[in-house]
Design an enzyme around this catalytic site. Structure first.
Site, short mmCIF file in Angstrom:
data_model
loop_
_atom_site.label_atom_id
_atom_site.label_comp_id
_atom_site.label_asym_id
_atom_site.label_seq_id
_atom_site.Cartn_x
_atom_site.Cartn_y
_atom_site.Cartn_z
N GLU A 114 0.80 -1.22 0.00
CA GLU A 114 0.00 0.00 0.00
C GLU A 114 0.83 1.27 0.00
O GLU A 114 0.44 2.26 -0.61
CB GLU A 114 -0.94 0.00 1.21
N SER A 487 -38.49 -41.09 31.74
CA SER A 487 -38.16 -41.54 33.10
C SER A 487 -37.25 -40.59 33.86
O SER A 487 -37.03 -40.78 35.07
CB SER A 487 -37.53 -42.93 33.05
#
Length: 816
Positions: A114, A487
């Protein structure tokens, strides 16, 4: 020729020669004047532009407060209790990091591509601008930029991205203003945190997590170079969408870093050859907690609305990262094991596969486009297949060959006799997984499962997995799935029975029973999974999960009483707890979160604690907005159950875990585990709920649209393995702890009784045995009643036991 004529000719010749000289001079002079004029005009125009910029544009420049007091939109961030980031929400994914915390490779990669002269220029790279201007002229328009990092900061914070000359002038002016206000390091820090990098990610820290699922500090040089390629065009160089183009740009950036001597040749070679694994759709964090973070998001949004996503809220949850990992892995393993037991269902799709080349690559890419990875379960297209070997191509263009054990699961689909929908062939879209044994063919399961655990002393949720995969099914089964508990509900009926005078030694008849139906209805004759075994202690009835024992108990204590007891003591919803006898078999409805809270009452000695997930919320400045003060057992929590009840129920459930239907817990080699299995009618749901002193957990498995999990599947095979897998890791290093026996309990013949319910003093010795019932039976180690001893032979001397009984009877009559 006369002299006069000669003179005229000489004069003409002279004039002619002079004319030529004067003509050349005029052209040069004109050219000089033109160039000078252009320079003068340029200077004038430049001066006017400069004057305009200084007089008109400069006063219009925005204040630099947005940078000097940099406060971008910061997303909601969610952490575990041990401060591991597990999620974030916001329009902008962003993680602010200090420049010193950014790896050198990341900074150098950005500078290389850049702005290599960033630390040399004053904000404007004049050489770069001239080069870009020349390129623009040659291309007939504004086709190339020359933005420095400072100019990019100006544009990204204050300006638009349109390519106009006025915007460029503003950009230059702002760049100078920024350079005068901030140091180079400050500018670079803003850039590294502000730049958009695709996938809603702003800044390189957010991008590292988005694309690689890593913290920025943990990325490699190769990954840094790939991220550095994104600012120029995030969509074009997105490694998820355009992996090939992203790779080309990454290689170019690595070469730039080498040329600038930011890296060595050896580093370049290693990075250039690295196989980068990019995250696709799915989890971007190291800990899978998607269901939990969605719960947090919803709770925060209900309070803060849209500000939730921008004001930088930080949420600390109660989750423990290690526990959450263990729960996620346990659910995945349990579901995959179940799925393998029930066979291969066939490929997900089949495509026409062109010959090798670009067309084939494109066809594979298209076929996998809408087939996201499911964690480690990857989609692939079959390139060739026979019973001994299958070759597939993955999304990343890697080719994998599967053979031997890897084909076993799908062997039927590779047979010549395989049906059309089952057969694996060239062009089939299948799923594969890389295990410790190598690559294997697998499939996405259709069944769901959950795991939730909490600390029983205060209700802090330690782990929460709401389903097999959040991206596949966002329905949170922990909080939203109302299912029959089977159960696992029986212990609460037994707990209610203890308060009515029953105890572990009460003898309950496990025998057929019939209850009259309503008007015009048949009698209800409940059944069990196995044959009735006759009279047995209550402890054995729960240990072996005997339906008829539970039903007799509920009938004896009364359904209305039981409904009131279980809802007021354990927190079940009264409208989902119907007052009829099938409640003894878990015919009501609960959520896993509700069930784990109910078991916490048994685990913590009888206190109601509220399960909670969020412990603290702070704003972006660290101010505490809310902090939970939990209810703690033994301190500020409400006691809802007699501690004697909690102790005896724990003893009963430890028998279940060690010698009953939950004996699978013995793989953990602990004696302090208590729990109960559960399987509903036709095996629609499989459960296991259980606890240790410091941790209570519930596991569930079933289909979203209820259907049988299989005639041979029970909670012990479905949910118990998930529970033990989780608890084995969560309790690693945790010492065994037995619940201390509270006051008010008597021990007679090795069994526990309430002091106010002892034999002959309110204790219900038997149920369902009829008049003249025999004395309590002796129970063997497997819970089955032992046959009565043979009567003594005629004339034989009485046994010691018979002599003792005789003496006891004489004492009763003698008043001793």
């Amino acid at each position: 020729m006369s002299s006069t004529n000669r003179t005229k000719q000489d004069t003409n010749n002279t004039r002619s020669g002079n004319g030529k000289k004067n003509g050349k001079g005029s052209v040069a002079h004109a050219l000089l004047l033109t160039v000078g004029g252009l320079f003068l005009a340029g200077a004038v125009i430049g001066g006017l532009l400069l004057t305009y910029a200084l007089v008109v544009m400069t006063p219009q420049l925005p204040d630099l407060g947005a940078i000097t007091d940099y406060q971008p939109k910061v997303p909601l961030r969610i952490y575990t209790a041990d401060h591991v980031l597990i999620g974030e929400f916001g329009e902008e994914r962003r993680s602010l990091v200090k420049l010193d915390d950014i790896p050198a490779d990341m900074k150098n990669a950005v500078l290389a591509i850049e702005d290599a002269r960033f630390y040399q220029h004053g904000g404007i790279d004049v050489i770069g601008i001239l080069r870009a201007g020349l390129t623009d002229i040659l291309h007939g328009g504004a086709s190339q930029g020359a933005s420095t990092i400072t100019m990019q900061v100006a544009r990204n914070v204050f300006l638009s991205s349109e390519k106009t000359y006025s915007r460029k002038i503003y950009e230059i002016l702002l760049a100078y203003k920024i350079e005068s206000a901030l140091s180079k390091d400050q500018i670079l820090e803003v850039y590294m945190n502000q730049i958009y990098l695709g996938q809603r990610s702003f800044g390189f820290a957010a991008a590292a997590r988005t694309y690689f699922g890593k913290d920025l500090k943990d990325i490699s040089l190769a990954q840094a170079a790939m991220l550095a390629g994104l600012p120029k065009a995030p969509s074009a160089y997105n490694p998820v969408v355009n992996p090939k183009r992203a790779h080309v740009r990454q290689q170019y950036i690595l070469k730039r870093m080498l040329d600038l001597k930011f890296i060595t040749q050896e580093q370049f070679d290693q990075a250039a050859a690295e196989d980068i694994q990019v995250k696709t759709k799915g989890n971007n964090y190291n800990v899978h907690a998607e269901y939990a973070i969605e719960m947090v998001r919803q709770m925060l949004f209900a309070q803060y609305k849209e500000d939730t996503y921008t004001r930088g809220l930080t949420v600390i949850t109660t989750l423990n990262s290690a526990d959450q990992d263990a729960a996620y892995d346990a659910v995945r393993k349990g579901v995959m094991d179940y799925d393998r037991r029930h066979g291969y269902r066939g490929p997900e799709a089949t495509i026409d596969l062109p010959a090798e080349g670009d067309a084939r690559d494109q066809a594979i890419e298209d076929a996998l486009q809408d087939k996201p990875d499911n964690d480690d379960i990857l989609p692939a297209v079959v390139l060739s297949a026979d019973p001994k070997q299958v070759q597939v191509m993955l999304r990343n263009d890697n080719t994998v060959t599967i053979s031997g054990e890897g084909l076993k699961f799908a062997a039927a689909a590779l047979s010549a006799k395989a049906g059309k929908g089952l057969k694996i062939q060239k062009g089939s879209v299948i799923r594969v997984i890389n295990t410790a044994k190598g690559w294997q063919i697998t499939q996405l399961p259709q069944v769901e499962a959950t795991m939730v655990s909490l600390t029983p002393q205060d209700g802090a949720i330690r782990s929460l997995v709401g389903g097999f995969d959040f991206n596949q099914n966002k329905f949170n089964h922990v909080t939203q799935a109302w299912r029959q508990p089977g159960s696992t509900f029986k212990p609460f009926i037994y707990s209610a029975a203890l308060e009515k005078g029953f105890g572990p030694a009460s003898i309950i008849n496990d025998a057929p029973v019939s209850f009259p139906g309503g008007p015009g209805q048949d009698a209800w004759e409940p059944k069990d999974d196995d044959q009735p075994d006759g009279p047995m202690p209550l402890r054995t009835g729960l240990q072996r999960s005997k339906n008829l024992v539970s039903i007799r108990l509920l009938d004896a204590i009364g359904v209305k009483y039981a409904q009131e007891f279980v809802t007021s003591h354990f927190g079940f919803d009264i409208d989902k707890t119907p007052p009829y006898l099938p409640l003894a078999l878990g015919a009501g409805q609960v959520t896993p979160l509700q069930l784990v809270g109910a078991y916490a009452v048994l685990a913590n000695g009888g206190y109601r604690v509220n399960p909670y997930l969020i412990s603290q919320v702070t704003d972006s400045r660290g101010n505490v907005l809310s902090k939970v003060e939990p209810q703690v057992a033994g301190q500020n929590a409400t006691r809802v159950l007699d501690p004697r009840n909690s102790f005896i129920m724990t003893s009963l459930l430890q028998s279940v875990a060690q010698r009953g239907t939950g004996a699978g817990t013995n793989v953990l080699h602990r004696t302090d585990l208590a729990g109960k299995t559960g399987t509903t009618n036709d095996a629609f749901d499989g459960w296991f709920a259980g606890y240790q002193n410091s941790l209570v957990a519930v596991a569930w498995m079933g289909y979203d649209q209820p259907k049988s999990l299989g005639s041979r599947e029970f909670g012990a095979q479905l949910a118990l393995p998930i529970w033990t897998e989780y608890m084995g890791r969560a309790l690693r290093g945790v010492p065994q702890t037995q619940m201390p026996m509270p006051a008010g309990i008597s021990t007679i013949n090795g069994e526990f009784y309430f002091d106010n319910f002892t034999p002959g003093n309110g204790f219900i010795a038997s149920l369902g045995l009829g008049a003249g019932a025999p004395a309590p039976l002796e129970i063997g180690p497997d819970g089955v009643p032992l046959p009565p001893p043979a009567p003594p032979a005629a004339g034989a001397a009485p046994t010691t036991q018979q002599e003792d009984e005789k003496q006891n009877i004489l004492k009763l009559f003698s008043g001793h």
